[in-house]
Design a protein around this motif. Structure first.
Motif, mmCIF file in Angstrom:
data_model
loop_
_atom_site.group_PDB
_atom_site.id
_atom_site.type_symbol
_atom_site.label_atom_id
_atom_site.label_comp_id
_atom_site.label_asym_id
_atom_site.label_seq_id
_atom_site.Cartn_x
_atom_site.Cartn_y
_atom_site.Cartn_z
ATOM 1 N N UNK A 196 0.850 -1.208 0.000
ATOM 2 C CA UNK A 196 0.000 0.000 0.000
ATOM 3 C C UNK A 196 0.873 1.241 0.000
ATOM 4 N N UNK A 197 1.965 1.186 0.745
ATOM 5 C CA UNK A 197 2.865 2.340 0.800
ATOM 6 C C UNK A 197 3.464 2.601 -0.587
ATOM 7 N N UNK A 198 3.905 1.497 -1.215
ATOM 8 C CA UNK A 198 4.522 1.648 -2.540
ATOM 9 C C UNK A 198 3.498 2.200 -3.538
ATOM 10 N N UNK A 199 2.268 1.632 -3.506
ATOM 11 C CA UNK A 199 1.233 2.100 -4.444
ATOM 12 C C UNK A 199 0.986 3.592 -4.208
ATOM 13 N N UNK A 200 0.928 3.969 -2.919
ATOM 14 C CA UNK A 200 0.768 5.395 -2.594
ATOM 15 C C UNK A 200 1.906 6.204 -3.167
ATOM 16 N N UNK A 201 3.102 5.675 -3.051
ATOM 17 C CA UNK A 201 4.282 6.399 -3.541
ATOM 18 C C UNK A 201 4.297 6.526 -5.058
ATOM 19 N N UNK A 202 3.826 5.498 -5.757
ATOM 20 C CA UNK A 202 3.870 5.574 -7.223
ATOM 21 C C UNK A 202 2.680 6.319 -7.795
ATOM 22 N N UNK A 203 1.605 6.425 -6.985
ATOM 23 C CA UNK A 203 0.439 7.155 -7.486
ATOM 24 C C UNK A 203 0.743 8.611 -7.728
ATOM 25 N N UNK A 204 1.467 9.206 -6.798
ATOM 26 C CA UNK A 204 1.647 10.646 -6.941
ATOM 27 C C UNK A 204 2.495 11.002 -8.172
ATOM 28 N N UNK A 205 3.562 10.271 -8.487
ATOM 29 C CA UNK A 205 4.238 10.627 -9.742
ATOM 30 C C UNK A 205 3.358 10.456 -10.959
ATOM 31 N N UNK A 206 2.492 9.436 -10.912
ATOM 32 C CA UNK A 206 1.604 9.242 -12.067
ATOM 33 C C UNK A 206 0.693 10.460 -12.215
ATOM 34 N N UNK A 207 0.178 10.947 -11.087
ATOM 35 C CA UNK A 207 -0.683 12.129 -11.170
ATOM 36 C C UNK A 207 0.113 13.343 -11.613
ATOM 37 N N UNK A 208 1.330 13.405 -11.122
ATOM 38 C CA UNK A 208 2.173 14.541 -11.524
ATOM 39 C C UNK A 208 2.428 14.534 -13.026
ATOM 40 N N UNK A 209 2.421 13.330 -13.566
ATOM 41 C CA UNK A 209 2.697 13.181 -14.986
ATOM 42 C C UNK A 209 1.692 13.971 -15.830
ATOM 43 N N UNK A 210 0.429 13.940 -15.379
ATOM 44 C CA UNK A 210 -0.614 14.684 -16.082
ATOM 45 C C UNK A 210 -0.235 16.163 -16.156
ATOM 46 N N UNK A 211 0.071 16.721 -14.985
ATOM 47 C CA UNK A 211 0.459 18.124 -14.932
ATOM 48 C C UNK A 211 1.704 18.369 -15.753
ATOM 49 N N UNK A 212 2.618 17.425 -15.681
ATOM 50 C CA UNK A 212 3.886 17.599 -16.369
ATOM 51 C C UNK A 212 3.689 17.652 -17.883
ATOM 52 N N UNK A 271 1.102 18.437 -19.504
ATOM 53 C CA UNK A 271 0.438 19.680 -19.902
ATOM 54 C C UNK A 271 1.398 20.859 -19.845
ATOM 55 N N UNK A 272 2.178 20.913 -18.779
ATOM 56 C CA UNK A 272 3.115 22.036 -18.674
ATOM 57 C C UNK A 272 4.180 21.976 -19.765
ATOM 58 N N UNK A 273 4.542 20.750 -20.101
ATOM 59 C CA UNK A 273 5.529 20.569 -21.171
ATOM 60 C C UNK A 273 4.971 21.133 -22.469
ATOM 61 N N UNK A 274 3.684 20.805 -22.705
ATOM 62 C CA UNK A 274 3.066 21.305 -23.925
ATOM 63 C C UNK A 274 2.980 22.836 -23.910
ATOM 64 N N UNK A 275 2.569 23.389 -22.774
ATOM 65 C CA UNK A 275 2.471 24.848 -22.674
ATOM 66 C C UNK A 275 3.817 25.496 -22.933
ATOM 67 N N UNK A 276 4.849 24.925 -22.300
ATOM 68 C CA UNK A 276 6.182 25.511 -22.454
ATOM 69 C C UNK A 276 6.623 25.425 -23.904
ATOM 70 N N UNK A 277 6.270 24.307 -24.538
ATOM 71 C CA UNK A 277 6.682 24.108 -25.926
ATOM 72 C C UNK A 277 6.007 25.151 -26.832
#
Ligand SMILES: Nc1ncnc2c1ncn2[C@@H]1O[C@H](COP(=O)(O)OP(=O)(O)OP(=O)(O)O)[C@@H](O)[C@H]1O
Length: 716
Positions: free
Chosen positions: A418-434, A436-442
């Protein structure tokens, strides 16, 4: 505003050629209002299309070859690419591919009703062999190597950041094993001391991670601020190297918005990027740890992550389109605010507060509609992402709980997973933001690049002369000029003129006859389409732009007063004004009285944020600026028309001695300014119709005589 050139670019792409938008914009003579159908057709022919513009009825439209460009709602251009069973297929540069029914199409396209038939405007295009012969442009890709160039300077810091990342991730990696040992060893063996040790170890780990995070943020701030300033400085440097004609076509809002957009590159650099790189590193490590614990859960995690990423990517194209719309509306919004504030006097004088406010509100409504679209797109994307992610979490919880019940997994193992899943969830969510921000910056980088790709006024690599020839007279030879922009009438039509060295030449003529344009060509704000300008035996274009303008003292009609002290406004190019030159300039421009009357004298602030000054005072400061420069050439465009007769007389007397030995061109309506000139030319509709000195021209009783007749009768 770019819809016309974009349509043409899309059609060129359809026929297999990538042509840069900026090239089409240049060819079509775009101006602030956009481009006309004539402009598009001119650009199309220059890139090798055969073009034919026509007013057609709906039935005639069905006969022609598609795709074609059509005029839409009388304010926009779109492409009609197919008509099938009364459905009209449109590619709209602003909205994408849209289908219209016959009625809808009719309402937007038809613009003229002629002898009972309703017609719309279409531009038919077919590629000629010349189109295929020429090379297309390289893709306008601005990759992130552009950013890397800026980052390179800080490579030490970047390395430190990555070391920090490594340490942070390693520290984090130990946590699930500690958690498992607390449950499986500490609790099972009822060994409280063991648990204490583990908890102390965990606290140390957290402290370590926190310190690494803090240091990382400082380093990031340091790098990003400097990179950001460098990018903006380079942008400004580039902007100042561009020819004046660029500023004729770009709205202030457009330029401001490009600079604002720069923030997105900054937030991409500082915000999510590095965090995401770290998180993705964690993600990879933890995914392997997950695989070590349970292969099934690992696969569920993998599949859902792929799904999640694909889902996010699926929205990128629409986001990009929306972003262009946002840019367009935002730059109009910026321009409108600049206009509202700048034009406040006229707004009040004409009581048009309400109209102007409504225009602004109309833009806000557009912005709101855009925000609605943007939010709903964002929510659809978020909802899908949420379902994928939470579905995965629920499934994993179920599987883990079942494994514990079945005795395949210990309770500690379950907590670790559960701890690991919690830990990997947040980068996955960050990926969405990332992403999008990558596209904006581009997109923002692309916009900056559009400016960086434009050719400088003084291109690097071309050798210019930085010395005036010994003979310094100016010769205009068969000069023809039309302002950029389709449909513009020629302004100068074959001007032949000798501006004698060390003499004063005056240009007079009706308003709009092209007087200012001659000065602008002399200052190289524009290039003549035909004919040339020579300084002695040297072509003007051989001289360096900066060098040439340095030789010229200029007062234009719309000269600008900076928000600064009077001294700095006169000595604009000097960090430390030369006092004796300053005093001379003040004396010639007759502003001593004004300066003496101010408590702070030369150090009084004027301009937008300082003391208000009158038109006459402004003109005198501009004259002082030109005198301070001590130039060889002087160009005055109605430089004294706002002065009272007394002031003008004094200044003209002062200038007379200042003009001695310099080559002077004055444009003026006032007889008092021109009558002492050595040579006077009369311009009419872009042609010289009379020349001579005051006495000769008055005796001729021609155009000059009529132009200044009233002033002669008054005995001026
Ligand atoms: N940036 C521009 N783009 C398109 N047309 C322009 C531009 N600037 C000036 N013109 C046009 O060129 C013509 C000549 O303008 P110019 O300013 O040279 O006239 P002028 O003789 O100096 O007039 P005035 O005495 O009123 O200052 C005018 O018809 C004007 O509309």
């Amino acid at each position: 505003m770019d819809c016309g050139p974009t349509c043409l670019r899309m059609i060129a792409k359809y026929y297999g050629k990538n042509i840069r938008l900026q090239r089409i914009r240049d060819l079509s003579g775009i101006n602030r209002e956009g481009v006309s159908m004539l402009g598009i057709s001119e650009a199309a022919e220059k890139i090798g299309f055969r073009s034919q513009g026509a007013k057609l009825t709906l039935n005639q439209l069905k006969e022609i070859d598609l795709p074609c460009i059509i005029h839409w709602n009388q304010n926009h251009f779109v492409i009609l690419y197919a008509i099938k069973k009364d459905i009209y297929y449109i590619a709209d540069p602003g909205k994408g591919l849209i289908k219209y029914t016959k009625n809808e199409f009719y309402n937007s396209w038809i613009s003229v009703h002629n002898n009972g038939s309703s017609q719309g405007i279409a531009l038919m295009l077919s590629p000629s062999p010349q189109f295929y012969e020429q090379e297309g442009d390289k893709k306008e890709a601005l990759d992130f190597s552009f950013l890397l160039r800026y980052l390179y300077k800080y490579k030490q810091l970047v390395i430190q950041l990555f070391v920090g990342l490594g340490i942070g991730s390693l520290l984090q990696l130990i946590v699930p094993f500690l958690t498992q040992s607390v449950v499986d060893i500490g609790i099972n063996t009822r060994n409280l001391n063991f648990i204490y040790i583990i908890l102390i170890a965990q606290t140390m780990l957290f402290l370590g991670r926190m310190s690494v995070d803090f240091i990382r943020s400082w380093i990031l701030l340091h790098i990003s601020t400097r990179v950001n300033i460098s990018i903006l400085t380079d942008f400004l440097i580039k902007l100042m190297k561009l020819p004046m004609s660029f500023f004729d076509t770009k709205m202030t809002g457009d330029i401001m918005q490009r600079m604002n957009d720069q923030k997105r590159i900054e937030s991409f650099l500082t915000g999510s990027t590095l965090n995401t790189i770290f998180s993705v590193f964690n993600l990879v490590v933890f995914t392997f740890v997950l695989a070590y614990y349970n292969v099934n859960i690992f696969f569920i995690f993998l599949i859902s992550s792929v799904l999640y990423t694909l889902w996010v990517i699926a929205f990128l194209k629409r986001r990009r389109k929306l972003d262009f719309k946002r840019f367009d509306i935002s730059s109009k919004n910026q321009s409108s605010i600049v206009q509202l504030i700048g034009g406040m006097q006229e707004i009040k004088l004409n009581n048009c507060e309400r109209q102007k406010r409504w225009e602004w509100e109309h833009l806000q409504a557009g912005l709101f509609r855009f925000s609605v679209k943007s939010l709903s797109l964002g929510q659809i994307q978020q909802a899908g992402a949420f379902f994928i992610n939470e579905g995965k979490n629920i499934l994993i919880t179920f599987l883990v709980a079942k494994s514990v019940i079945d005795g395949q997994l210990t309770l500690g193992g379950m907590m670790a997973i559960q701890y690991i899943v919690g830990q990997v969830n947040s980068p996955i969510e960050q990926l969405l933001g990332f992403i999008q921000q990558l596209q904006d910056a581009k997109i923002s980088l692309e916009r900056l690049n559009e400016i960086h790709e434009l050719e400088d006024e003084e291109p690097v690599g071309r050798n210019f002369l930085h010395e005036l020839p010994s003979q310094k007279g100016i010769y205009l030879n068969n000069l023809h000029f039309t302002y950029p922009g389709a449909g513009n009438e020629p302004v100068l039509k074959g001007i032949d003129l000798n501006i004698a060295e060390g003499k004063t030449t005056a240009i007079v003529g009706m308003s709009g006859s092209g007087k200012t344009t001659i000065l602008k060509l002399l200052l190289r704000f524009y290039l003549p389409q035909k004919g040339d300008i020579k300084i002695g035996a040297t072509y003007l274009e051989q001289l360096g732009f900066g060098f040439w303008r340095n030789q010229c003292g200029v007062v234009m009609q719309d000269g600008f007063i900076f928000s600064d002290t009077i001294a700095k406004n006169i000595a604009v190019a000097d960090d430390y004004p030369d006092i004796s030159k300053l005093q001379h300039a003040i004396k010639v421009a007759n502003i001593t009285d004004l300066i003496d009357s101010l408590p702070l004298g030369l150090n009084t602030k004027i301009g937008a944020e300082g003391n208000g000054i009158s038109q006459g005072q402004k003109q005198r400061i501009l004259i002082a600026r030109a005198v301070y420069k001590d130039p060889s050439y002087i160009f005055f465009d109605e430089a004294t028309n706002a002065l009272d007769a007394n002031n003008e007389r004094v200044i003209m007397e002062n200038l007379e001695s200042f003009f001695k030995g310099r080559t002077v061109v004055v444009v003026a309506h006032r007889l008092s300014t021109v009558k002492n000139a050595d040579h006077i030319i009369v311009l009419d509709k872009g042609q010289i119709i009379e020349e001579g000195n005051h006495t000769e021209l008055t005796e001729q009783k021609g155009a000059y005589f009529h132009l200044v007749k009233n002033q002669l009768e008054l005995g001026n």
